[in-house]
Write an enzyme that holds these catalytic residues in place. Structure first.
Site, PDB file in Angstrom:
ATOM      1  N   THR A 256       0.857  -1.186   0.000  1.00  0.00           N
ATOM      2  CA  THR A 256       0.000   0.000   0.000  1.00  0.00           C
ATOM      3  C   THR A 256       0.893   1.235   0.000  1.00  0.00           C
ATOM      4  O   THR A 256       1.840   1.323   0.773  1.00  0.00           O
ATOM      5  CB  THR A 256      -1.000  -0.004   1.190  1.00  0.00           C
ATOM      6  OG1 THR A 256      -1.735   1.220   1.165  1.00  0.00           O
ATOM      7  CG2 THR A 256      -0.340  -0.165   2.541  1.00  0.00           C
ATOM      8  N   HIS A 257       0.597   2.133  -0.936  1.00  0.00           N
ATOM      9  CA  HIS A 257       1.400   3.365  -1.005  1.00  0.00           C
ATOM     10  C   HIS A 257       0.594   4.559  -1.482  1.00  0.00           C
ATOM     11  O   HIS A 257       1.106   5.668  -1.524  1.00  0.00           O
ATOM     12  CB  HIS A 257       2.600   3.171  -1.935  1.00  0.00           C
ATOM     13  CG  HIS A 257       2.212   3.128  -3.384  1.00  0.00           C
ATOM     14  ND1 HIS A 257       1.729   1.997  -3.979  1.00  0.00           N
ATOM     15  CD2 HIS A 257       2.211   4.081  -4.339  1.00  0.00           C
ATOM     16  CE1 HIS A 257       1.460   2.257  -5.251  1.00  0.00           C
ATOM     17  NE2 HIS A 257       1.736   3.517  -5.501  1.00  0.00           N
ATOM     18  N   ARG A 258      -0.679   4.342  -1.863  1.00  0.00           N
ATOM     19  CA  ARG A 258      -1.499   5.451  -2.377  1.00  0.00           C
ATOM     20  C   ARG A 258      -1.646   6.532  -1.327  1.00  0.00           C
ATOM     21  O   ARG A 258      -1.988   6.213  -0.159  1.00  0.00           O
ATOM     22  CB  ARG A 258      -2.915   4.968  -2.694  1.00  0.00           C
ATOM     23  CG  ARG A 258      -2.982   4.021  -3.804  1.00  0.00           C
ATOM     24  CD  ARG A 258      -3.144   4.729  -5.113  1.00  0.00           C
ATOM     25  NE  ARG A 258      -2.623   3.863  -6.131  1.00  0.00           N
ATOM     26  CZ  ARG A 258      -2.002   4.259  -7.227  1.00  0.00           C
ATOM     27  NH1 ARG A 258      -1.827   5.530  -7.463  1.00  0.00           N
ATOM     28  NH2 ARG A 258      -1.564   3.386  -8.085  1.00  0.00           N
ATOM     29  N   ALA A 259      -1.475   7.774  -1.753  1.00  0.00           N
ATOM     30  CA  ALA A 259      -1.591   8.896  -0.817  1.00  0.00           C
ATOM     31  C   ALA A 259      -2.911   8.823  -0.052  1.00  0.00           C
ATOM     32  O   ALA A 259      -2.946   9.008   1.170  1.00  0.00           O
ATOM     33  CB  ALA A 259      -1.502  10.205  -1.593  1.00  0.00           C
TER      34      ALA A 259
ATOM     35  N   ASP B 247      -2.979  -1.598  -3.209  1.00  0.00           N
ATOM     36  CA  ASP B 247      -3.657  -0.450  -3.803  1.00  0.00           C
ATOM     37  C   ASP B 247      -2.891   0.042  -5.028  1.00  0.00           C
ATOM     38  O   ASP B 247      -3.180   1.100  -5.578  1.00  0.00           O
ATOM     39  CB  ASP B 247      -3.875   0.683  -2.790  1.00  0.00           C
ATOM     40  CG  ASP B 247      -2.585   1.199  -2.169  1.00  0.00           C
ATOM     41  OD1 ASP B 247      -1.495   0.895  -2.683  1.00  0.00           O
ATOM     42  OD2 ASP B 247      -2.687   1.914  -1.156  1.00  0.00           O
TER      43      ASP B 247
END
Ligand code: UD1
Length: 369
Positions: free
Chosen positions: A207-210, A284
């Site tokens: 997961t890395h989505r802002a 994500d």
């Protein structure tokens, strides 16, 4: 005959994966001159340089060293520096990839100098303009001259938005080319042994989505749902996510759970090998949803919508958002189904068979000279 001067512009980790087979072909083709530009949007060794080494890619001729910042700062700085590079090199075509700020800056800088622009991975839409990537990919498509669409659905999306059919080329997905080229190395990676894992006995989480990781409550919800699956979950961590886990005071709680195993970002071959042998991917990321499909691994996407709609239509991927009870329910369902992976094995792929980059090169040579 005059060589075609090409300027691919890359800057973030997934763009290197998408561009690698094309860069190689452009570099080897006698009718082409390659001027590879790296914006420096991603700058950590494990987010960029390691991929050049893995894929045996030529080093970029220019690194613009832009780094992190707000969207406006980052995009504007990239535009200014890409403009200089274009004016210096005078390419016949600028090539941009995907939907990161690097692609937006490359396309805008090129179109304003009236240099033909090609967009690789064109026509994807999630329908959610709250995501910066949706804004980027839509703008890039509408200002590019040559649109390389990975799927039929992508072609339809472009036609529905009134884009001229003569500028659209359905070539397949370049990430399939990358996977086909490195399949053997992926099979031979020793990552499972190094992490002490057994095939199909673990989940992978990315997961890395802002919108997920910059929000403490969402990040906490994802981690709490994952811990409750009681299945060992390997978590290769984007630097943005790591920083937030520490700042939000969630790091030590996650470590204490003994379910989640946080590790540094992996290179392409180890990452794909890790996913290939996993029981489930929770992500994500856009690219990882598609890679799970290509590897026929069940995927649950930690978002409310996706631009990779074919993965949903085939049943290989489900949208679970960030509601912990939904994540837990769906993950439990997949983990309980011992046949989940085998069922996916029969699916046909809409992403092509690994020839997209070759088609892109021949189209560029035909259209841009
Ligand atoms: C960007 C893309 C996203 C893509 C992702 C792949 C945009 C709008 N987003 O998101 O579409 O899925 O890349 O990874 O372009 N950082 C480091 N080291 C690095 C790079 C970033 O520490 O090498 C940290 C910095 O704190 C930075 C943050 O990560 O502020 C975010 O980086 P940024 O490039 O802005 O966006 P990504 O989240 O990586």
């Amino acid at each position: 005959m005059k060589r075609l001067k090409t300027m691919p512009v890359i800057g973030v980790r997934p763009q290197i994966v998408k561009a690698a087979p094309l860069i190689k072909l452009l570099n080897e083709n006698r009718n082409v001159h390659l001027q590879l530009v790296h914006t420096g949007q991603h700058y950590d060794i494990e987010m960029s340089r390691v991929f050049f080494k893995d894929f045996n890619l030529p080093a970029p001729k220019t690194n613009l060293g832009v780094g992190s910042g707000t969207h406006a700062q980052q995009t504007a700085t990239m535009m200014i520096r890409i403009e200089k590079a274009i004016l210096h090199y005078r390419p016949d075509v600028v090539i941009v990839f995907g939907d990161a700020n690097t692609a937006l800056a490359g396309a805008l800088a090129a179109v304003k100098l009236r240099v033909p622009t090609a967009h690789v991975e064109s026509g994807l839409r999630s329908g959610n303009l709250a995501m910066p990537e949706e804004v980027n990919r839509t703008v890039v498509d509408h200002c590019s001259d040559i649109l390389f669409a990975p799927t039929r659905l992508a072609v339809r999306n472009l036609l529905n938005e009134g884009i001229d059919k003569d500028s659209i080329f359905h070539v397949g997905d370049t990430m399939v080319d990358t996977l086909v080229q490195w399949r053997r190395a992926i099979g031979a990676s020793g990552i499972l042994d190094r992490l002490g894992l057994r095939p199909e006995e673990y989940t992978v989480l990315t997961t890395h989505r802002a919108e997920n990781v910059d929000d403490r409550s969402k990040l906490k919800a994802i981690l709490s749902a994952v811990s409750r699956t009681r299945t060992l979950t390997v978590f290769p961590m984007h630097p943005r996510t790591r920083k937030n886990l520490i700042n939000f005071n969630l790091w030590s709680k996650m470590k204490r759970s003994n379910i989640i195993l946080p590790i540094d970002p992996l290179d392409y071959i180890d990452m794909l090998s890790l996913v290939k042998s996993s029981r489930l991917l929770l992500t994500d990321s856009g690219g990882m949803q598609k890679e799970a499909f290509l590897l026929r691994v069940p995927c649950l996407t930690l978002r409310e919508e996706t631009e990779w709609q074919e993965t949903i239509a085939t049943g290989a991927n489900r949208l679970v958002g960030t509601d912990p009870s939904k994540i837990l329910k769906e993950a439990t369902r997949v983990l309980a189904n011992k046949d989940a992976r085998r069922k996916l094995a029969k699916l046909k792929s809409p992403y092509g068979s690994g020839h997209a980059s070759r088609r892109i090169v021949s189209t560029l040579l035909r259209v841009c000279r």
